[in-house]
Design an enzyme around this catalytic site. Structure first.
Site, PDB file in Angstrom:
ATOM      1  N   ASP A  46      39.356  41.218 -31.057  1.00  0.00           N
ATOM      2  CA  ASP A  46      39.374  40.369 -29.866  1.00  0.00           C
ATOM      3  C   ASP A  46      40.498  39.353 -29.982  1.00  0.00           C
ATOM      4  O   ASP A  46      41.088  39.179 -31.052  1.00  0.00           O
ATOM      5  CB  ASP A  46      38.015  39.679 -29.672  1.00  0.00           C
ATOM      6  CG  ASP A  46      37.600  38.859 -30.881  1.00  0.00           C
ATOM      7  OD1 ASP A  46      38.341  37.933 -31.251  1.00  0.00           O
ATOM      8  OD2 ASP A  46      36.537  39.139 -31.472  1.00  0.00           O
ATOM      9  N   GLU A  78      54.221  68.241 -47.582  1.00  0.00           N
ATOM     10  CA  GLU A  78      53.586  67.113 -46.892  1.00  0.00           C
ATOM     11  C   GLU A  78      54.284  65.801 -47.263  1.00  0.00           C
ATOM     12  O   GLU A  78      54.474  64.925 -46.413  1.00  0.00           O
ATOM     13  CB  GLU A  78      52.101  67.032 -47.265  1.00  0.00           C
ATOM     14  CG  GLU A  78      51.268  68.120 -46.593  1.00  0.00           C
ATOM     15  CD  GLU A  78      49.837  68.158 -47.101  1.00  0.00           C
ATOM     16  OE1 GLU A  78      48.942  68.470 -46.294  1.00  0.00           O
ATOM     17  OE2 GLU A  78      49.608  67.907 -48.307  1.00  0.00           O
TER      18      GLU A  78
END
Ligand code: DGJ
Length: 728
Positions: free
Chosen positions: A535, A615
């Site tokens: 928030d 990877e």
């Protein structure tokens, strides 16, 4: 710009594209007259309708006026017991037990710049960019006063609101409800409302419905803003979309229990009240005392949700987040949580760090499990000293070893929590939020520490500070893994227990303020089991929040899409994790996991030792790509180019430099369909008459925005592209 017309008692606030207006009427009531697209300096009170409302209460002096009641009039701050039966902003219990509160205009002040709010987070700005209007209201009989604050960020199209309630009477009163602001729309189209709901591992889903008559409430009683509902919402015209139409948003700068109440009344008017959740709130206000409400950030756009979001990104990035890192380059990190969970050794972490440093990753973060007795979630919280069984070198030396690899070091804490099986709990069983004589409520095997107590906050500050001073810690992950239930503190008398939930939040903010200002070189990231407390309040203290514990790239497309309505990319914690994903078991290509995580504060959450060479090469490339586009991603403008709720074929978004000369388009093909036509991804925000180069071909800005970049169907689900767009 703030204009006052004292003859007409009219206050008009203008930003570049917005006007907000209020007027004191003949009886001294502060009526709302207009909020929306910028208009000239016109008295909009002529649009107020005085309708027959014979049954509604009205003040004594209007006896016989059947067209006058606060029940129908648009107001700046509504009170309970005033003949207005709609959602009140303020409910006071007076010293004599009555609830009368007859607020009338009592003066105003214009303040250069923006005053802070005592103990609470709030936007800030210099007097060059923001001006504040304070309007004072007063009930002459009780002495209760309310100061309404309106701060106008003209260039940013933002108006902030908050209220201060003052007890100027002789006795004690109680606040049952003290909302931050009220907006009464009296000239209202048929609104839709857009809200953001969710759950842990699935935050900020977007929901759009018609606004019905009666009250629509979004709230949290959980002590945190919560994963379940968000203290941010939008009202819009039926025809509003991403790039066109009127829309209004409201964002509460608060991290505790909140409430948004939107009420469509008998006359089709719409009232918005937003602030602290009243159910778990009762505040004693003694004579001479005042109570400050949290701030609401309001914005309006006539160009749809995209512009509305960019208004919020701008104000949050530049006028809410603070500290060394809010505008400077943040390190790419690797966090060991999904790699090891609690099960790690010093050796294991050093191996991950060593590998990661070779891939260009810049910081190693040690997550949960490094302290006290902590091998699972059942013990140790509160004991903020290093577990030497796991880290035999101790924290200082361990950190040094990481630094020696050329990597920064970061550490996890969960400051607000305490395990029953901890030295801290054994020493201070009364430091827990639980009712005397009861066992208390547990969550993830833990209690919540009573942060409403100053002595507890002091203790936490000292014990955490000594850890932070003991090693070269450059990042702090602030976690909180449960919600509050039945808050009760030993320090307050029975009749003041209604203050605990808000006092808890004030204690939390106090600790955050003290730690962040004592350790200004540390990058703080907050987290609450992912986005349970993502928030605007937390962003004032820490410039980034871990957006979700769900790191699956497909799920993140939705979570980050919803979060992007209010919060900028620079605030959104996003990491690449393993496939199959640990939360949902989905298999996605590593490349796409990188593209999705690059729409946030980029990092990794896996064991690099388990990666193949191929990877690792992809990781190296991702790290380079992120570094290359860092400024564009973090300081550019963000555009949503698709709505994932409307098509399952793709999700696209773009970052555009401020001068509109450079863009990075990100495209994820969610599902492959055989023999499917190309998708034309329409760009936004470019200069219509400029020529841009895309994949070697030239396009005008206009054609990229009206026709789009054609993207042919690719093989496989969740495959992705990043497309550079450069002005010629
Ligand atoms: C919840 C967080 O969201 C995770 O990232 C991790 O830090 C765990 N808590 C640790 O307990």
């Amino acid at each position: 710009m703030i204009l006052t017309d004292l003859d007409k008692k009219l206050f008009t606030l203008h930003t570049k594209n917005i006007t907000y207006q209020m007027k004191v009427d003949e009886y001294g009531f502060l009526l709302h007259t207009y909020y929306g697209e910028r208009i000239d300096d016109e008295d909009m009170s002529k649009f107020i309708q005085y309708l027959w409302r014979g049954f509604s209460g009205h003040p004594y002096e209007m006896n016989g006026r059947f067209d006058w009641s606060l029940d129908t009039l648009p107001q700046e701050y509504s009170t309970y017991g005033s003949g207005d039966y709609r959602s009140p902003s303020l409910h006071v219990i007076n010293t004599d037990g009555s609830s009368d509160c007859d607020l009338r205009y009592n003066g105003y002040e214009i303040i250069d710049g923006k005053p802070g709010i005592k103990g609470l987070p709030a936007t800030y700005g210099s007097s060059d960019e923001v001006q504040t209007l304070k309007v004072e209201l007063l009930d002459k009989i009780s002495g209760i006063g309310v100061d309404l604050y309106y701060s106008v960020f003209e260039e940013k199209d933002i108006i902030t609101r908050s209220a201060v309630i003052k007890n100027g009477g002789k006795g004690r009163v109680w606040l049952e409800r003290a909302m931050s602001m009220c907006v009464d729309y009296n000239i209202v189209p048929d609104f839709d409302i857009v809200t953001f709901y969710g759950r842990q591992l699935g935050e900020k889903f977007v929901e759009r419905t018609s606004l019905r008559h009666g009250k629509t409430v979004m709230d949290s009683l959980r002590g945190s803003s919560s994963s379940q509902q968000t203290p941010f919402f939008i009202l819009c015209d039926k025809s509003t979309g991403e790039t066109q139409g009127n829309c209004y948003a409201f964002c509460l700068v608060y991290s505790g229990s909140f409430m948004t109440e939107v009420e469509k009344d008998q006359g089709d008017q719409v009232r918005v009240n937003m602030g602290i959740q009243p159910e778990s709130f009762r505040w004693e206000l003694n004579a001479g005392d005042e109570f400050c409400t949290p701030e609401v950030i309001m914005s309006f756009s006539r160009e749809g949700f995209g512009q509305l979001s960019r208004n919020y990104h701008n104000i949050i990035h530049h006028n809410l987040t603070r500290g060394k890192y809010h505008l400077s380059r943040r390190p790419i990190l690797i966090n060991n949580w999904e790699a090891t969970y609690f099960n790690f050794t010093e050796e294991k972490l050093l191996k991950i760090a060593e590998d990661a440093s070779k891939l260009g990753i810049e910081m190693m973060v040690m997550d949960d499990g490094w302290f006290g007795k902590r091998d699972d979630a059942t013990s140790g919280l509160g004991d903020w000293f290093v577990n030497t069984k796991k880290l035999p070198s101790g924290l200082t030396k361990f950190c040094q070893k990481i630094n020696d690899m050329g990597m920064k070091f970061g550490l996890w804490f969960e400051p607000e929590m305490i395990s029953e099986d901890s030295d801290l709990f054994r020493a201070h069983p009364d430091w827990v939020l639980r009712t005397a004589g009861r066992d208390g409520m547990l969550g993830r095997c833990q209690f919540v520490i009573d942060m409403s107590r100053g002595d507890v906050v002091d203790y936490l500050y000292n014990s955490i500070s000594s850890v932070l001073s003991s090693a070269n810690i450059e990042y702090f992950k602030w976690d909180a893994n449960r919600q509050i239930a039945n808050a009760w503190t030993a320090l307050l008398p029975a009749e003041r227990q209604g203050e605990v939930m808000h006092r808890y939040v004030l204690g939390l903010y106090d600790l955050l303020e003290r730690l962040t200002s004592s350790f200004p070189n540390i990058l703080f990231e907050t987290c609450s089991g992912g986005g349970n407390r993502f928030d605007a309040g937390m962003l004032y203290y820490a410039p980034q929040t871990w957006a979700s514990d769900n790191s699956d790239a497909f799920a993140r497309l939705f979570i980050q899409y919803g979060t992007s309505f209010m919060f900028p990319v620079s605030t959104m914690g996003a990491h690449v994790s393993v496939s199959p994903n640990e939360q949902v078991g989905r298999i996605t290509p590593l490349k796409t996991r990188g593209v999705v995580a690059m729409a946030g504060t980029f990092g990794y959450e896996l064991d690099t030792n388990l990666m193949t060479d191929e990877e690792k090469e992809i990781v190296k490339e991702q790290v380079e790509t992120y570094k290359k586009y860092y400024d564009l991603i973090n300081y550019g403008d963000y555009y949503r180019l698709s709505d994932p709720y409307k098509t399952d074929r793709y999700v696209a978004w773009m970052f555009l430099s401020e001068d509109k000369s450079k863009a990075l388009v990100n495209y994820v093909q969610v599902r492959a369909y055989s023999n499917a036509p190309a998708i034309y991804v329409r760009l936004q925000g470019l200069k219509e008459n400029s020529t841009y180069v895309v994949n070697g071909a030239e396009y005008s800005g206009k054609s990229l925005m009206t026709c789009g970049i054609p993207v042919s169907s690719m093989m496989g689900d969740m495959v992705s592209l990043q497309i550079e767009v450069n002005e010629k």
